[in-house]
Design an enzyme around this catalytic site. Structure first.
Site, mmCIF file in Angstrom:
data_model
loop_
_atom_site.group_PDB
_atom_site.id
_atom_site.type_symbol
_atom_site.label_atom_id
_atom_site.label_comp_id
_atom_site.label_asym_id
_atom_site.label_seq_id
_atom_site.Cartn_x
_atom_site.Cartn_y
_atom_site.Cartn_z
ATOM 1 N N CYS A 67 1.390 15.184 -11.556
ATOM 2 C CA CYS A 67 2.501 14.649 -12.355
ATOM 3 C C CYS A 67 3.115 13.396 -11.729
ATOM 4 O O CYS A 67 3.973 12.765 -12.344
ATOM 5 C CB CYS A 67 3.587 15.708 -12.547
ATOM 6 S SG CYS A 67 4.484 16.149 -11.032
ATOM 7 N N CYS A 73 2.174 -10.130 18.708
ATOM 8 C CA CYS A 73 3.239 -10.659 17.847
ATOM 9 C C CYS A 73 4.591 -10.667 18.557
ATOM 10 O O CYS A 73 5.351 -11.634 18.449
ATOM 11 C CB CYS A 73 3.329 -9.831 16.570
ATOM 12 S SG CYS A 73 1.870 -9.926 15.510
ATOM 13 N N GLY A 84 -0.236 -9.890 12.724
ATOM 14 C CA GLY A 84 -0.747 -8.560 13.016
ATOM 15 C C GLY A 84 -1.802 -8.036 12.075
ATOM 16 O O GLY A 84 -1.892 -6.824 11.862
ATOM 17 N N HIS A 112 0.807 -1.220 0.000
ATOM 18 C CA HIS A 112 0.000 0.000 0.000
ATOM 19 C C HIS A 112 0.840 1.269 0.000
ATOM 20 O O HIS A 112 0.373 2.319 0.447
ATOM 21 C CB HIS A 112 -0.937 0.002 1.212
ATOM 22 C CG HIS A 112 -1.962 -1.082 1.143
ATOM 23 N ND1 HIS A 112 -2.378 -1.766 2.252
ATOM 24 C CD2 HIS A 112 -2.639 -1.612 0.099
ATOM 25 C CE1 HIS A 112 -3.281 -2.673 1.897
ATOM 26 N NE2 HIS A 112 -3.444 -2.594 0.598
#
Length: 456
Positions: free
Chosen positions: A217, A351, A300, A206
């Site tokens: 641009c 985690c 996670g 992402h």
């Protein structure tokens, strides 16, 4: 975390993994399913609620992880929360912060904070700019967590095939991992896609919060203090590239372009096309068809984004065909009904806590590759030294003690010679006893002689 602001929404991600498909010509590598792997594989998602050191299933998972050769990792917002980066859905997450600081803004869901449609509303643009600057500042101060270091350790041990992350913080780069959105290595310019893809350790699905991109641009810029102040005021700064182009047109007497672009974080918003979707899909196909992954770790993330769910299904299928297992580490439930036969185990824990548990259970697994190589070298040198000493000892033994067979032959010859001499001496002695001496014979002759004629 911000990491997936984009990853934890239930709507379709802007990165459409439906493009990901394995070529029909690719055949999965045949891996013998040992009894231990068969015992660990599950038909239904098995939830483990505690990190019990005596849990047999956990011990089996640890053993398989220790033996694994190629691991694919998929990460989400949960791995960065301990670094101080806010997540998306919790009570202290970004959505709640927006509701408190911008009560006048009506939002039906947190996803609208990162939807391309917000650029139609000036107030939402101001809110977006303010929180992007705050988020960027948090990321700049954040340090990689134990989970990030675990991923870097897998790379060090040559066990990491690829890490796919929904996060936009880029903390893995602080540990020396090569990011897909980082500046391309000059040595790889002009090389094939396969060579460039192989060089990536972490693929950011992402985008990257560490850079800014023009909305017109698409030129990419690094953050600077001036632009940070603009974002803090709720303003998106104008693109200097577009302004320079307009200035040149003015100098040449040409009509200026009215729509000058503005700068925004170089991330992928909901509802917009992913600029790297084709290359990511192509690389993912390579990892699935040729990567030979035997372990898949999801960390996670609650797997709410439809595109990410498709990626998980694709990878899990290939890992299972090679005899591997799929493991999810996340504090919240994901609803197991749709994941039966795809995810084998869901460990309900933080985690970092799981990584700490692994360090206690598998201390050798966390040794660096340099340490392991040094131990192998010392072991090899020790073995060679033992062989050398044994050879030297054997050589000394041969010098001091002649071969047994020649010695035995020599002893027999000596015995024969000795017996022969004694036999000859005995025979000579017998002869001397049987034959009188010349002198004694003469005496007997003189005695027995008859009288001479003279006496007559």
């Amino acid at each position: 975390m911000v990491s997936l602001l984009l990853s934890q929404s239930s709507r379709e991600s802007s990165f459409d993994e439906s493009d990901v498909s394995v070529s029909s010509r690719s055949t999965p590598q045949k891996v013998s399913n040992t009894s231990s792997r068969k015992d660990v594989r599950t038909e239904r998602l098995h939830v483990i609620k505690e990190l019990d050191t005596n849990d047999e299933k956990l011990l089996q998972i640890n053993r398989l992880l220790n033996k694994s050769r190629k691991i694919i990792v998929l990460t989400g917002a949960g791995i960065s929360c301990n670094a101080g980066i806010p997540d998306f859905r919790s009570s202290s997450g970004l959505y709640q912060m927006v509701k408190k600081e911008f009560p006048e803004i009506s939002m039906r869901s947190g996803q609208e904070m990162f939807d391309i449609s917000l650029f139609r509303d000036e107030l939402k643009i101001s809110m977006f700019a303010t929180f992007m600057e705050r988020l960027h500042s948090s990321v700049k101060l954040a340090q990689p967590t134990k989970t990030h270091k675990f991923i870097a350790h897998l790379k060090n041990r040559n066990k990491l095939l690829r890490c796919y992350t929904q996060n936009i913080d880029g903390l893995e780069e602080n540990l020396g991992l090569e990011m897909s959105t980082s500046e391309q290595d000059p040595n790889l310019i002009g090389t094939s896609f396969n060579a460039r893809w192989k060089n990536y350790d972490v693929v950011q699905l992402h985008g990257d919060l560490g850079t800014l991109a023009c909305t017109r641009c698409f030129h990419v810029f690094p953050w600077n203090r001036y632009w940070c102040r603009s974002f803090r005021r709720g303003e998106l700064p104008a693109c200097p590239q577009c302004e320079e182009k307009n200035w040149k047109r003015c100098q040449e007497g040409k009509r200026q372009i009215d729509n000058t672009g503005c700068l925004r974080p170089n991330i992928v918003l909901y509802g917009e096309n992913h600029p790297s979707s084709e290359s990511i899909a192509q690389g993912l196909n390579l990892d699935i068809s040729r990567g030979r992954s035997d372990f898949f770790i999801i960390m996670g993330t609650s797997l709410k984004v439809d595109g990410i769910r498709k990626v998980v299904r694709q990878i899990a299928k290939q890992v299972h065909e090679r005899g591997g297992i799929v493991l999810l580490i996340n504090k919240t439930s994901i609803g197991d009904s749709s994941w039966h036969g795809l995810i084998d185990y869901h460990i309900l824990t933080d985690c970092d806590s799981w990584v700490t548990y692994l360090q206690e259970q598998l201390p050798d697994f966390f040794k660096s590759q340099e340490t392991i190589d040094r131990q192998k070298l010392l072991k090899r040198e020790s073995s060679e030294l033992r062989k050398k000493r044994a050879a030297e000892q054997l050589a000394k033994t041969h010098v001091k003690t002649p071969p047994a067979t020649p010695k035995r032959v020599k002893s027999e010859q000596e015995e024969v010679t000795k017996n022969g001499i004694q036999s000859v001496k005995k025979r000579l002695l017998n002869i001397s006893n049987e034959v009188p001496s010349k002198k004694s014979k003469m005496s007997e002759v003189q005695v027995d002689l008859p009288p001479t004629h003279t006496n007559i």
